[in-house]
Design a protein around this motif. Structure first.
Motif, short mmCIF file in Angstrom:
data_model
loop_
_atom_site.label_atom_id
_atom_site.label_comp_id
_atom_site.label_asym_id
_atom_site.label_seq_id
_atom_site.Cartn_x
_atom_site.Cartn_y
_atom_site.Cartn_z
N GLN A 1 0.95 -1.30 0.00
CA GLN A 1 -0.10 -0.04 -0.02
C GLN A 1 0.86 1.40 0.17
OE1 GLN A 1 -3.24 0.12 -0.17
NE2 GLN A 1 -3.28 2.21 -0.16
N GLN A 2 0.55 2.33 -0.84
CA GLN A 2 1.21 3.47 -0.82
C GLN A 2 0.78 4.42 0.33
OE1 GLN A 2 2.74 5.10 -3.87
NE2 GLN A 2 3.13 3.28 -4.95
N LEU A 3 1.55 4.91 1.13
CA LEU A 3 1.18 5.64 2.30
C LEU A 3 1.99 6.85 2.18
CD1 LEU A 3 1.69 2.70 4.74
CD2 LEU A 3 -0.58 3.68 3.99
N THR A 4 1.42 7.98 2.98
CA THR A 4 2.26 9.09 3.32
C THR A 4 2.19 9.30 4.95
OG1 THR A 4 1.13 10.19 1.64
CG2 THR A 4 1.97 11.58 3.29
N LEU A 5 3.72 9.59 5.44
CA LEU A 5 4.01 9.97 6.64
C LEU A 5 3.90 11.29 7.11
CD1 LEU A 5 5.14 7.62 8.99
CD2 LEU A 5 7.17 8.46 8.22
N VAL A 6 3.07 11.56 7.96
CA VAL A 6 2.84 13.00 8.32
C VAL A 6 3.35 13.28 9.93
CG1 VAL A 6 1.19 13.43 6.50
CG2 VAL A 6 0.32 12.58 8.83
N ARG A 7 3.54 14.46 10.26
CA ARG A 7 3.65 14.74 11.62
C ARG A 7 2.63 15.68 11.72
NH1 ARG A 7 8.69 15.53 12.09
NH2 ARG A 7 9.27 13.68 13.10
N ILE A 8 1.64 15.77 12.95
CA ILE A 8 0.76 16.68 13.40
C ILE A 8 1.44 17.66 14.13
CG2 ILE A 8 -1.55 17.05 14.51
CD1 ILE A 8 -1.62 15.08 12.44
N THR A 9 1.23 18.97 13.62
CA THR A 9 1.93 20.14 14.20
C THR A 9 0.92 21.06 14.72
OG1 THR A 9 1.63 21.29 12.08
CG2 THR A 9 3.51 20.28 12.31
N ASP A 10 -0.23 21.10 14.35
CA ASP A 10 -1.18 22.13 15.05
C ASP A 10 -2.77 21.58 15.08
OD1 ASP A 10 0.04 24.26 16.10
OD2 ASP A 10 0.09 25.27 14.21
N ILE A 11 -3.52 21.67 16.15
CA ILE A 11 -4.71 21.64 16.09
C ILE A 11 -5.50 22.85 16.18
CG2 ILE A 11 -6.73 20.55 17.33
CD1 ILE A 11 -4.81 18.31 18.06
N LEU A 12 -6.60 22.99 15.21
CA LEU A 12 -7.16 24.45 15.21
C LEU A 12 -8.74 24.34 15.50
CD1 LEU A 12 -5.60 25.96 11.78
CD2 LEU A 12 -4.76 26.61 14.13
N GLU A 13 -9.07 24.85 16.64
CA GLU A 13 -10.51 24.84 17.01
C GLU A 13 -11.39 25.51 15.96
OE1 GLU A 13 -11.93 24.33 21.21
OE2 GLU A 13 -9.81 24.57 21.63
N SER A 14 -10.97 26.77 15.41
CA SER A 14 -11.60 27.64 14.58
C SER A 14 -10.62 28.24 13.82
CB SER A 14 -12.41 28.50 15.56
OG SER A 14 -11.66 29.37 16.17
N GLY A 15 -11.11 28.94 12.82
CA GLY A 15 -10.29 29.69 11.94
C GLY A 15 -9.71 28.90 10.74
N ALA A 16 -10.04 27.76 10.40
CA ALA A 16 -9.12 26.93 9.41
C ALA A 16 -9.25 27.70 8.14
CB ALA A 16 -9.79 25.67 9.63
N ASP A 17 -10.14 28.20 7.61
CA ASP A 17 -10.40 28.91 6.39
C ASP A 17 -9.40 29.92 6.00
OD1 ASP A 17 -12.70 28.19 7.76
OD2 ASP A 17 -13.93 29.48 7.07
N LYS A 18 -9.09 30.70 7.30
CA LYS A 18 -8.20 31.63 7.09
C LYS A 18 -6.58 31.42 7.18
CE LYS A 18 -11.61 34.53 8.98
NZ LYS A 18 -12.59 33.72 9.84
N SER A 19 -6.42 29.88 7.53
CA SER A 19 -5.01 29.55 7.69
C SER A 19 -4.02 29.70 6.47
CB SER A 19 -4.89 28.22 8.38
OG SER A 19 -5.14 27.43 7.34
N GLY A 20 -4.61 29.64 5.19
CA GLY A 20 -3.96 29.68 3.93
C GLY A 20 -3.25 28.31 3.63
N VAL A 21 -3.31 27.27 4.38
CA VAL A 21 -2.46 26.13 4.35
C VAL A 21 -3.14 25.23 3.36
CG1 VAL A 21 -1.50 24.01 5.36
CG2 VAL A 21 -1.63 26.35 6.41
#
Length: 195
Positions: free
Chosen positions: A88-108
């Motif tokens: 299986q093809q996988l992606t390894l990611v590291r969680i950096t931030d958990i946003l409770e609100s304002g996700a649309d304005k983050s620009g990521v």
């Protein structure tokens, strides 16, 4: 704080600093991505997702999972056996931030699966429209296939015979018309539609 996110058809409970192996994402190593399908943040539960919440992560690497071997053997004489392997093809990611609100304005950039690239809707709709409506002989022609029993082939024959509108079909004598076998029901429906 923790969050429950959904990606690749699976749910993951994550906290800041966690390293995850998720289904392959369309992102390069070192790129920052954002998961927008958040089912729960702390004690806040969404229906179906928590509005404005997101989990940001950094892509570490694109990897392959362990090899899974599927071996099938049928017993007895003259039987068969088959071996199939899969990684299986996988992606390894590291969680950096958990946003409770304002996700649309983050620009990521939002995390998108590798096989779910957005498809163009306009070119796909054009062939369907071409199949549904027969080619009209004139610009002011009516869609004769709206009449019950008149399909694309019959509409084409009527157009070739010079009948392109409901009014022209309503004026036809069904018994004496020779070019196409016109049913009396078609003439009646054409009279109703011509009004």
């Amino acid at each position: 704080m923790f969050a429950v996110l959904k990606t690749g058809g699976k749910q993951y409970k994550v906290a800041s600093g966690d390293v995850l192996r998720v289904e392959k994402l369309a992102a390069d190593a070192g790129e920052k991505i954002q998961f927008n399908e958040i089912l729960m943040v702390g004690s806040t539960v969404g229906a179906p997702f928590v509005a404005g919440a997101a989990v940001q992560a950094e892509v570490i690497d694109q990897i392959k999972g362990d090899k899974v071997i599927n071996f099938v053997k049928r017993r007895r004489k003259h039987s068969s056996k088959r071996t199939v392997g899969h990684r299986q093809q996988l992606t390894l990611v590291r969680i950096t931030d958990i946003l409770e609100s304002g996700a649309d304005k983050s620009g990521v950039k939002a995390a998108i699966g590798a096989g779910s690239a957005p498809k163009a809707a306009a070119p796909a709709a054009a062939p369907k429209a071409a199949k549904a409506a027969p080619v009209a002989a004139a610009a002011g022609a009516d869609d004769l296939t709206a009449i019950t029993g008149v399909g694309p082939a019959a509409a084409k024959k009527l157009n070739e015979a010079g009948i392109t509108t409901y009014a022209q079909l309503a004026a036809v004598d069904a018994a004496s018309f020779e070019a196409v076998k016109v049913k009396p029901e078609w003439v009646e429906q054409a009279k109703e539609l011509a009004k």
